[in-house]
Write a protein that holds these residues in place. Structure first.
Motif, mmCIF file in Angstrom:
data_model
loop_
_atom_site.group_PDB
_atom_site.id
_atom_site.type_symbol
_atom_site.label_atom_id
_atom_site.label_comp_id
_atom_site.label_asym_id
_atom_site.label_seq_id
_atom_site.Cartn_x
_atom_site.Cartn_y
_atom_site.Cartn_z
ATOM 1 N N ALA A 298 0.838 -1.203 0.000
ATOM 2 C CA ALA A 298 0.000 0.000 0.000
ATOM 3 C C ALA A 298 0.876 1.258 0.000
ATOM 4 O O ALA A 298 0.568 2.240 -0.691
ATOM 5 N N LYS A 299 1.958 1.241 0.765
ATOM 6 C CA LYS A 299 2.873 2.390 0.792
ATOM 7 C C LYS A 299 3.503 2.612 -0.588
ATOM 8 O O LYS A 299 3.591 3.740 -1.070
ATOM 9 N N ILE A 300 3.944 1.542 -1.197
ATOM 10 C CA ILE A 300 4.567 1.656 -2.525
ATOM 11 C C ILE A 300 3.547 2.138 -3.548
ATOM 12 O O ILE A 300 3.841 2.962 -4.414
ATOM 13 N N SER A 301 2.323 1.662 -3.432
ATOM 14 C CA SER A 301 1.268 2.114 -4.345
ATOM 15 C C SER A 301 1.015 3.613 -4.158
ATOM 16 O O SER A 301 0.820 4.352 -5.134
ATOM 17 N N SER A 302 1.047 4.078 -2.930
ATOM 18 C CA SER A 302 0.872 5.512 -2.646
ATOM 19 C C SER A 302 2.019 6.328 -3.241
ATOM 20 O O SER A 302 1.797 7.395 -3.835
ATOM 21 N N VAL A 303 3.240 5.839 -3.107
ATOM 22 C CA VAL A 303 4.405 6.515 -3.691
ATOM 23 C C VAL A 303 4.270 6.565 -5.212
ATOM 24 O O VAL A 303 4.556 7.583 -5.846
ATOM 25 N N ARG A 304 3.805 5.487 -5.788
ATOM 26 C CA ARG A 304 3.626 5.426 -7.240
ATOM 27 C C ARG A 304 2.651 6.505 -7.709
ATOM 28 O O ARG A 304 2.893 7.199 -8.698
ATOM 29 N N LYS A 305 1.543 6.650 -6.991
ATOM 30 C CA LYS A 305 0.558 7.681 -7.359
ATOM 31 C C LYS A 305 1.170 9.073 -7.274
ATOM 32 O O LYS A 305 0.931 9.931 -8.129
ATOM 33 N N ARG A 306 1.956 9.330 -6.238
ATOM 34 C CA ARG A 306 2.587 10.656 -6.095
ATOM 35 C C ARG A 306 3.593 10.904 -7.212
ATOM 36 O O ARG A 306 3.687 12.007 -7.742
ATOM 37 N N VAL A 307 4.374 9.880 -7.582
ATOM 38 C CA VAL A 307 5.353 10.029 -8.664
ATOM 39 C C VAL A 307 4.647 10.307 -9.986
ATOM 40 O O VAL A 307 5.061 11.163 -10.761
ATOM 41 N N LEU A 308 3.556 9.591 -10.246
ATOM 42 C CA LEU A 308 2.804 9.834 -11.481
ATOM 43 C C LEU A 308 2.232 11.250 -11.512
ATOM 44 O O LEU A 308 2.246 11.915 -12.550
ATOM 45 N N SER A 309 1.761 11.730 -10.379
ATOM 46 C CA SER A 309 1.237 13.095 -10.296
ATOM 47 C C SER A 309 2.354 14.117 -10.546
ATOM 48 O O SER A 309 2.166 15.083 -11.287
ATOM 49 N N LEU A 310 3.508 13.891 -9.938
ATOM 50 C CA LEU A 310 4.647 14.794 -10.129
ATOM 51 C C LEU A 310 5.122 14.759 -11.578
ATOM 52 O O LEU A 310 5.459 15.791 -12.162
ATOM 53 N N ASN A 311 5.119 13.585 -12.182
ATOM 54 C CA ASN A 311 5.518 13.445 -13.580
ATOM 55 C C ASN A 311 4.582 14.243 -14.490
ATOM 56 O O ASN A 311 5.021 14.923 -15.418
ATOM 57 N N SER A 312 3.300 14.200 -14.207
ATOM 58 C CA SER A 312 2.321 14.967 -14.977
ATOM 59 C C SER A 312 2.580 16.470 -14.818
ATOM 60 O O SER A 312 2.532 17.221 -15.800
ATOM 61 N N LEU A 313 2.869 16.904 -13.611
ATOM 62 C CA LEU A 313 3.171 18.321 -13.365
ATOM 63 C C LEU A 313 4.431 18.741 -14.116
ATOM 64 O O LEU A 313 4.472 19.818 -14.734
ATOM 65 N N LEU A 314 5.452 17.917 -14.102
ATOM 66 C CA LEU A 314 6.688 18.239 -14.814
ATOM 67 C C LEU A 314 6.456 18.343 -16.318
ATOM 68 O O LEU A 314 7.023 19.205 -16.988
#
Length: 152
Positions: free
Chosen positions: A107-123
């Motif tokens: 669950a923690k890794i899945s949460s990190v994945r969502k944050r990375v995808l969000s940051l990637n979209s922002l970049l």
């Protein structure tokens, strides 16, 4: 009386150097209209040179930011693919041994994945904006050169 002013600026990355030089002006006693015209022409030329110098400096800074944004985007893509691979491996592990400990970390890794995808979209959005600014500045510089060559 003749005056000339030289200004030298070196950009932060030391690759581009901009020289701004105002045209010499001369003043004659009793010829006020000529003095005003020369002063106006000199001021216009100085302003044009300063604008070109600032444009060059800003273009260099934007290109530097653009390069760094590209590097960050590549790094984020690599991180995202690594997290995707790890998530797949964890999903396989969960199928084999569904322990509460493993589920908590998954669950923690899945949460990190969502944050990375969000940051990637922002970049990617920021990269698009930087590309637009660079394109607008390039078009402006091209138009200035064409206007200068056409009038000169």
């Amino acid at each position: 009386m003749e005056t000339s002013t030289n200004t030298h600026y070196t950009s932060p990355d030391e690759n581009d150097t901009v020289f701004v030089q105002t045209e010499p002006s001369s003043s004659r006693a009793g010829d006020n209209s000529s003095e005003t015209d020369n002063s106006g022409d000199s001021l216009t030329k100085s302003s044009d040179l300063l604008a070109k110098g600032l444009s060059s400096i800003l273009s260099t800074v934007i290109r530097d930011f653009d390069f760094r944004a590209q590097q960050t985007l590549m790094s984020q893509n690599h991180l995202s693919s690594s997290i995707d691979r790890l998530t797949g491996e964890l999903d396989q592990l969960l199928e084999d041994a569904p322990l509460p400990f493993i589920m908590q970390h998954a669950a923690k890794i899945s949460s990190v994945r969502k944050r990375v995808l969000s940051l990637n979209s922002l970049l990617k959005s920021i990269q698009g904006r930087i590309d637009n600014i660079d394109r607008i500045m390039s078009i402006g510089t091209t138009h200035e050169k064409a206007a200068t060559e056409g009038s000169g």
